[in-house]
Scaffold this active site. Structure first.
Site, PDB file in Angstrom:
ATOM      1  N   HIS A   1     -43.678 -12.888 -23.042  1.00 30.54           N
ATOM      2  CA  HIS A   1     -43.262 -11.617 -22.473  1.00 30.54           C
ATOM      3  C   HIS A   1     -44.170 -10.509 -22.962  1.00 30.54           C
ATOM      4  CE1 HIS A   1     -39.431 -12.974 -20.721  1.00 30.54           C
ATOM      5  NE2 HIS A   1     -39.320 -13.748 -21.787  1.00 30.54           N
TER       6      HIS A   1
ATOM      7  N   HIS B   1     -34.118 -14.052 -23.566  1.00 27.75           N
ATOM      8  CA  HIS B   1     -33.852 -14.335 -24.974  1.00 27.75           C
ATOM      9  C   HIS B   1     -33.482 -13.061 -25.728  1.00 27.75           C
ATOM     10  CE1 HIS B   1     -35.713 -18.171 -24.000  1.00 27.75           C
ATOM     11  NE2 HIS B   1     -35.436 -18.627 -25.203  1.00 27.75           N
TER      12      HIS B   1
END
Length: 271
Positions: free
Chosen positions: A236, A194
């Site tokens: 993440h 992303h």
């Protein structure tokens, strides 16, 4: 009657030497024997090299080799210590910032908004939207820009997949695998796809679309919020997102190098 001298025992440290009187063995002390043998320089050097002291020294030097090597191996380098410290800080900070990783988290109420940002940076909506706009576009300039945007999106998927497969870093332990449209490679965390996509698309939009100042600010804000949402949701670690931003920034340069011209576009479209 034999002489009493022939029955005398050998003196300690003596050595038998032929050539005594009447063919008998005579004993000579070591210093005198060495003086005789020392007359031959080659023999003296060979015997000196085979002396017990030298052999003990050589064996002790060879024996001390493995401990020294083990000591060198056990001594961590400065780079390894720095990387270990950075990894520890990264894991600690990522866990502290995972404020939306579940509904029971401190910021669990804003989790739906973070998931909406997650969908806005996903690859499938971007690919579908760019392909639809390319199909509906009537101008050659618009088709050229959209085709190269599709090229950049496919390059992003390929490069991120390669890096994730090579690094194979697991996602944070506090992450919940309820992401939108995941694939096999998405079980790995480094880098954030992303973040790479947001950085590349943000640069692409700012470079090839004429946007007013408020819209340009919104593009910058969207890129930053997409990266932040990855850490808040626990998807993440911090370094995954930072490296993703850096990787996406340079991916745009690669798209500019591979830019498809209008002539190539016409051949692809069959005009």
């Amino acid at each position: 009657m034999p002489s009493p001298k022939a029955k005398n025992p050998a003196r300690p440290g003596g050595s038998p030497v032929l050539g005594g009187s009447n063919g008998r063995f005579d004993f000579m002390s070591k210093p005198n024997l060495l003086q005789r043998q020392g007359s031959d320089p080659v023999t003296a050097r060979l015997r000196a090299s085979e002396s017990p002291t030298r052999r003990r020294g050589s064996s002790s030097s060879t024996g001390s080799g493995p401990p020294e090597e083990d000591g060198i191996r056990l001594n961590p380098s400065l780079v390894r210590v720095a990387l270990s410290s950075l990894l520890a800080v990264d894991l600690w900070l990522s866990k502290r910032l995972g404020l939306c990783c579940s509904e029971d988290s401190p910021w669990g109420s804003v989790r739906p908004l973070m998931k909406l940002l997650e969908v806005s940076g996903h690859g499938i909506p971007w690919l579908a939207g760019a392909a639809y706009c390319l199909y509906k576009s009537d101008s050659a300039a618009g088709q050229e820009v959209l085709l190269n945007l599709l090229l950049g999106l496919f390059l992003d998927l390929i490069l991120v997949g390669i890096v994730k497969t090579v690094v194979r870093r697991r996602r944070p332990a506090h992450n919940r695998m309820d992401m939108f449209a995941t694939f096999s490679v998405d079980r790995y965390s480094f880098p954030s796809g992303h973040a790479t996509r947001a950085a590349m698309c943000g640069r692409f939009l700012l470079a090839h679309l004429v946007l007013a100042a408020p819209l340009r600010v919104l593009v910058f804000l969207w890129v930053g919020l997409v990266g932040l949402s990855r850490v808040l949701l626990g998807r993440h670690n911090v370094t995954d997102v930072l490296f993703g931003f850096w990787m996406g920034y340079w991916q745009y340069n690669l798209v500019e190098m591979l830019w498809l011209s209008p002539n190539v576009l016409q051949r692809l479209l069959g005009d």
